[in-house]
Design a protein around this motif. Structure first.
Motif, PDB file in Angstrom:
ATOM      1  N   SER A  34      42.389  29.116  30.371  1.00  0.00           N
ATOM      2  CA  SER A  34      41.828  29.823  31.537  1.00  0.00           C
ATOM      3  C   SER A  34      42.142  29.438  33.000  1.00  0.00           C
ATOM      4  N   LEU A  35      43.093  28.398  32.873  1.00  0.00           N
ATOM      5  CA  LEU A  35      43.732  28.002  34.412  1.00  0.00           C
ATOM      6  C   LEU A  35      44.488  28.775  34.812  1.00  0.00           C
ATOM      7  N   ALA A  36      44.586  29.294  36.079  1.00  0.00           N
ATOM      8  CA  ALA A  36      45.355  30.241  36.781  1.00  0.00           C
ATOM      9  C   ALA A  36      46.473  29.510  37.258  1.00  0.00           C
ATOM     10  N   GLU A  37      46.448  28.316  37.555  1.00  0.00           N
ATOM     11  CA  GLU A  37      47.640  27.518  38.317  1.00  0.00           C
ATOM     12  C   GLU A  37      48.627  27.234  37.699  1.00  0.00           C
ATOM     13  N   TYR A  59      53.028  35.600  36.380  1.00  0.00           N
ATOM     14  CA  TYR A  59      52.135  35.909  37.695  1.00  0.00           C
ATOM     15  C   TYR A  59      50.959  36.965  37.387  1.00  0.00           C
ATOM     16  N   ARG A  60      51.333  37.631  36.301  1.00  0.00           N
ATOM     17  CA  ARG A  60      50.043  38.691  36.186  1.00  0.00           C
ATOM     18  C   ARG A  60      49.223  37.864  35.237  1.00  0.00           C
ATOM     19  N   LEU A  61      49.484  36.814  34.228  1.00  0.00           N
ATOM     20  CA  LEU A  61      48.369  35.986  33.685  1.00  0.00           C
ATOM     21  C   LEU A  61      47.660  35.091  34.699  1.00  0.00           C
ATOM     22  N   ALA A  62      48.309  34.917  35.674  1.00  0.00           N
ATOM     23  CA  ALA A  62      47.669  34.106  36.945  1.00  0.00           C
ATOM     24  C   ALA A  62      46.617  35.013  37.504  1.00  0.00           C
ATOM     25  N   PHE A  63      47.046  35.854  37.967  1.00  0.00           N
ATOM     26  CA  PHE A  63      45.839  36.679  38.753  1.00  0.00           C
ATOM     27  C   PHE A  63      45.033  37.298  37.866  1.00  0.00           C
ATOM     28  N   ALA A  64      45.336  37.518  36.430  1.00  0.00           N
ATOM     29  CA  ALA A  64      44.226  38.124  35.645  1.00  0.00           C
ATOM     30  C   ALA A  64      43.198  37.012  35.580  1.00  0.00           C
ATOM     31  N   ARG A  65      43.481  35.543  35.397  1.00  0.00           N
ATOM     32  CA  ARG A  65      42.645  34.654  35.519  1.00  0.00           C
ATOM     33  C   ARG A  65      41.902  34.224  36.711  1.00  0.00           C
ATOM     34  N   PRO A  67      41.964  36.406  40.300  1.00  0.00           N
ATOM     35  CA  PRO A  67      42.240  37.473  41.206  1.00  0.00           C
ATOM     36  C   PRO A  67      42.488  36.953  42.945  1.00  0.00           C
ATOM     37  N   ASN A  68      41.972  35.819  43.265  1.00  0.00           N
ATOM     38  CA  ASN A  68      41.754  35.164  44.244  1.00  0.00           C
ATOM     39  C   ASN A  68      43.262  34.192  44.572  1.00  0.00           C
TER      40      ASN A  68
END
Length: 70
Positions: A34-37, A59-65, A67-68
């Motif tokens: 679930s980590l975006a980083e 990048y899409r996966l990062a922003f989905a997890r 949004p900030n």
């Protein structure tokens, strides 16, 4: 984790270091998907390799997890 963030500052200039950063990001995702980083780090590595479609997906996966995450 410090090595992972070094790529964001443009310090992953060598292949061995890039491989270590990629491995750390992938391991982080294995531990907590679930980590975006880690997705952002992988996206940056892929982008610097010229793999733009794969980078876009990370990048899409990062922003989905998170949004900030920008």
């Amino acid at each position: 984790m410090r090595a992972v963030y070094r790529t964001l500052d443009g310090h992953a200039n060598t292949l061995p270091e890039s491989q270590q950063i990629r491995a750390a990001a992938e391991r982080a995702l294995q531990l907590d998907s679930s980590l975006a980083e880690p997705h952002g780090v992988l996206a940056h590595l892929l982008y610097t390799e010229g793999r733009f479609a794969a980078a876009h997906e990370e990048y899409r996966l990062a922003f989905a997890r998170n949004p900030n995450y920008a």
